[in-house]
Design a protein around this motif. Structure first.
Motif, PDB file in Angstrom:
ATOM      1  N   TRP A  47       0.723  -1.357  -0.619  1.00 11.79           N
ATOM      2  CA  TRP A  47      -0.517  -0.007   0.218  1.00 11.79           C
ATOM      3  C   TRP A  47       0.449   1.624  -0.091  1.00 11.79           C
ATOM      4  N   THR A  48       0.690   2.120  -0.901  1.00  6.25           N
ATOM      5  CA  THR A  48       0.712   3.937  -0.286  1.00  6.25           C
ATOM      6  C   THR A  48       0.077   4.434   1.150  1.00  6.25           C
ATOM      7  N   THR A  49       0.799   5.274   1.840  1.00  7.17           N
ATOM      8  CA  THR A  49       0.127   6.183   2.571  1.00  7.17           C
ATOM      9  C   THR A  49       0.393   7.422   2.018  1.00  7.17           C
ATOM     10  N   VAL A  50      -1.070   8.301   2.168  1.00  6.95           N
ATOM     11  CA  VAL A  50      -1.081   9.559   1.884  1.00  6.95           C
ATOM     12  C   VAL A  50      -1.401   9.996   3.508  1.00  6.95           C
ATOM     13  N   GLU A  51      -0.150  11.053   4.171  1.00  5.26           N
ATOM     14  CA  GLU A  51      -0.921  12.072   5.546  1.00  5.26           C
ATOM     15  C   GLU A  51      -1.435  12.964   5.254  1.00  5.26           C
ATOM     16  N   VAL A  52      -2.542  12.555   6.048  1.00  5.40           N
ATOM     17  CA  VAL A  52      -3.726  14.117   6.440  1.00  5.40           C
ATOM     18  C   VAL A  52      -2.587  14.954   7.844  1.00  5.40           C
ATOM     19  N   PRO A  53      -2.288  16.072   7.121  1.00  6.12           N
ATOM     20  CA  PRO A  53      -1.806  17.084   8.179  1.00  6.12           C
ATOM     21  C   PRO A  53      -2.020  17.029   9.536  1.00  6.12           C
ATOM     22  N   PRO A  54      -1.243  17.057  10.559  1.00  9.55           N
ATOM     23  CA  PRO A  54      -1.894  16.079  11.993  1.00  9.55           C
ATOM     24  C   PRO A  54      -2.400  17.900  12.615  1.00  9.55           C
ATOM     25  N   ILE A  55      -3.563  17.328  13.354  1.00 14.28           N
ATOM     26  CA  ILE A  55      -3.960  18.507  14.228  1.00 14.28           C
ATOM     27  C   ILE A  55      -3.813  17.821  16.181  1.00 14.28           C
ATOM     28  N   GLU A  56      -2.811  19.314  16.364  1.00 10.34           N
ATOM     29  CA  GLU A  56      -2.554  19.057  17.562  1.00 10.34           C
ATOM     30  C   GLU A  56      -3.698  19.376  19.041  1.00 10.34           C
ATOM     31  N   GLU A  57      -4.052  19.977  18.498  1.00 12.09           N
ATOM     32  CA  GLU A  57      -6.260  20.388  19.186  1.00 12.09           C
ATOM     33  C   GLU A  57      -7.220  19.081  19.362  1.00 12.09           C
ATOM     34  N   CYS A  58      -6.478  18.333  18.312  1.00 11.12           N
ATOM     35  CA  CYS A  58      -7.637  17.464  18.057  1.00 11.12           C
ATOM     36  C   CYS A  58      -7.359  16.353  18.649  1.00 11.12           C
ATOM     37  N   PRO A  59      -7.068  15.862  19.872  1.00 10.43           N
ATOM     38  CA  PRO A  59      -6.923  14.079  21.127  1.00 10.43           C
ATOM     39  C   PRO A  59      -7.225  13.078  20.084  1.00 10.43           C
ATOM     40  N   ASP A  60      -7.951  12.953  19.620  1.00 13.23           N
ATOM     41  CA  ASP A  60      -8.700  11.539  18.321  1.00 13.23           C
ATOM     42  C   ASP A  60      -8.602  11.930  17.255  1.00 13.23           C
ATOM     43  N   SER A  61      -8.000  12.349  16.669  1.00  9.87           N
ATOM     44  CA  SER A  61      -6.979  12.182  14.804  1.00  9.87           C
ATOM     45  C   SER A  61      -6.953  11.674  14.480  1.00  9.87           C
ATOM     46  N   VAL A  62      -6.054  11.098  15.544  1.00  9.38           N
ATOM     47  CA  VAL A  62      -5.490   9.918  14.711  1.00  9.38           C
ATOM     48  C   VAL A  62      -6.200   8.746  13.936  1.00  9.38           C
ATOM     49  N   PHE A  63      -7.540   9.332  15.116  1.00  8.02           N
ATOM     50  CA  PHE A  63      -8.974   8.212  14.301  1.00  8.02           C
ATOM     51  C   PHE A  63      -8.916   8.632  12.515  1.00  8.02           C
ATOM     52  N   VAL A  64      -8.763   8.926  11.453  1.00  6.26           N
ATOM     53  CA  VAL A  64      -8.962   8.971  10.879  1.00  6.26           C
ATOM     54  C   VAL A  64      -9.763   8.489   9.862  1.00  6.26           C
ATOM     55  N   GLU A  65      -9.972   7.770   9.628  1.00  4.85           N
ATOM     56  CA  GLU A  65     -11.399   7.318   8.806  1.00  4.85           C
ATOM     57  C   GLU A  65     -12.950   7.920   9.350  1.00  4.85           C
ATOM     58  N   ASP A  66     -13.056   8.615  10.857  1.00  2.00           N
ATOM     59  CA  ASP A  66     -14.013   9.014  11.162  1.00  2.00           C
ATOM     60  C   ASP A  66     -14.323  10.046  10.637  1.00  2.00           C
ATOM     61  N   THR A  67     -13.488  10.844   9.530  1.00  2.51           N
ATOM     62  CA  THR A  67     -13.681  12.085   8.790  1.00  2.51           C
ATOM     63  C   THR A  67     -14.643  12.361   7.548  1.00  2.51           C
ATOM     64  N   MET A  68     -14.870  10.778   6.365  1.00  2.00           N
ATOM     65  CA  MET A  68     -15.217  10.828   5.352  1.00  2.00           C
ATOM     66  C   MET A  68     -15.589   9.808   5.344  1.00  2.00           C
TER      67      MET A  68
END
Length: 253
Positions: A47-68
């Motif tokens: 697989w190839t991965t593409v990083e979404v820019p991190p968002i430090e102020e959101c503790p749950d942001s690593v769970f990126v699947e929830d965004t779309m």
């Protein structure tokens, strides 16, 4: 080559939301190492991965699947059921748009988390009752109907998201830890697994299943069924009701 969107954890990860389990301390440094292992495992599976820019102020942001929710060439940007998580969507939208996807949005009064959405071919199951409401499901249905998708609401009351309870094997069989599945009969084919974490798999291709180290009995079951478990340790994310599915958005058309 399949591509996955990923997002580096926030240093505030330990402050993430917990709803259905007791809070236990999160070792943030270990979580960063586990996240890197997860990413490396995707790379090792081609697989190839593409990083979404991190968002430090959101503790749950690593769970990126929830965004779309992505289906065909369309990405529907979620409107998080938890107000604290809504700022996570903007950079994720920019990232998926840059991959060539058309973008639409869930709008007020709808709420929808990507972790509530299980896609099996043209059938899309959406968990209703926690972070996702009826209005959000109807908007998702309207967005994907022109693409031939059949969006079906199913109840979720015992866990955070639908995919906290069930995912699916490559043959379309839905798997779940039965005590946490509200209505197994909602799925055309259902197979129980012996552990909660065994309900969570990511399809890597060629019958390989990415899954958590914390479900060895389920891994044995999958191997007996002819699949190849690819195991990662995500213990620190499990403390925040996370699993292997929610740490990436898989982009396959």
């Amino acid at each position: 080559m399949p591509t996955a969107l990923i997002r580096r954890p926030s240093s505030r990860l330990a402050e993430g939301l917990v709803t259905h389990i007791e809070r236990t301390p999160v070792e943030v440094e270990l979580a960063f190492a586990q996240w890197q292992q997860y990413v490396d495992t995707l790379h090792g599976a081609g697989w190839t991965t593409v990083e979404v820019p991190p968002i430090e102020e959101c503790p749950d942001s690593v769970f990126v699947e929830d965004t779309m929710v992505v289906y065909g060439g369309l990405a529907v940007i979620a409107r998080a059921g938890a107000n604290e998580r809504r700022p996570e969507a903007a950079a994720a939208e920019e990232t998926v748009a840059a991959q060539g996807y058309e973008v639409r949005h869930i709008a007020d009064p709808g709420t929808l988390d990507g972790g509530d959405v299980l896609k099996i071919g043209s059938t899309i199951y959406v968990g209703q009752g926690g972070r996702t409401n009826a209005a959000g499901i109807e908007q998702l249905r309207e967005a994907f109907a022109p693409l031939g998708a059949d969006v079906r609401a199913v109840p979720v009351r015992k866990v955070l998201h639908l995919k906290s309870a069930v995912t699916a094997l490559p043959d379309g069989t839905v798997i779940g830890y039965e005590p946490l599945v509200d209505d197994p009969a909602a799925f055309e084919r259902f197979r129980p697994v012996p552990e909660e974490a065994g309900a969570h798999v990511v399809l890597l291709g060629e019958d390989r299943l990415l899954m958590a180290e914390s479900a060895p009995k389920s891994a044995k079951l999958f191997a007996e069924l002819g699949y190849v478990p690819v195991v990662v340790d995500i213990s620190e994310f499990e403390k925040l009701e996370g699993c292997v599915t929610c740490l990436s958005v898989r982009l396959r058309r």
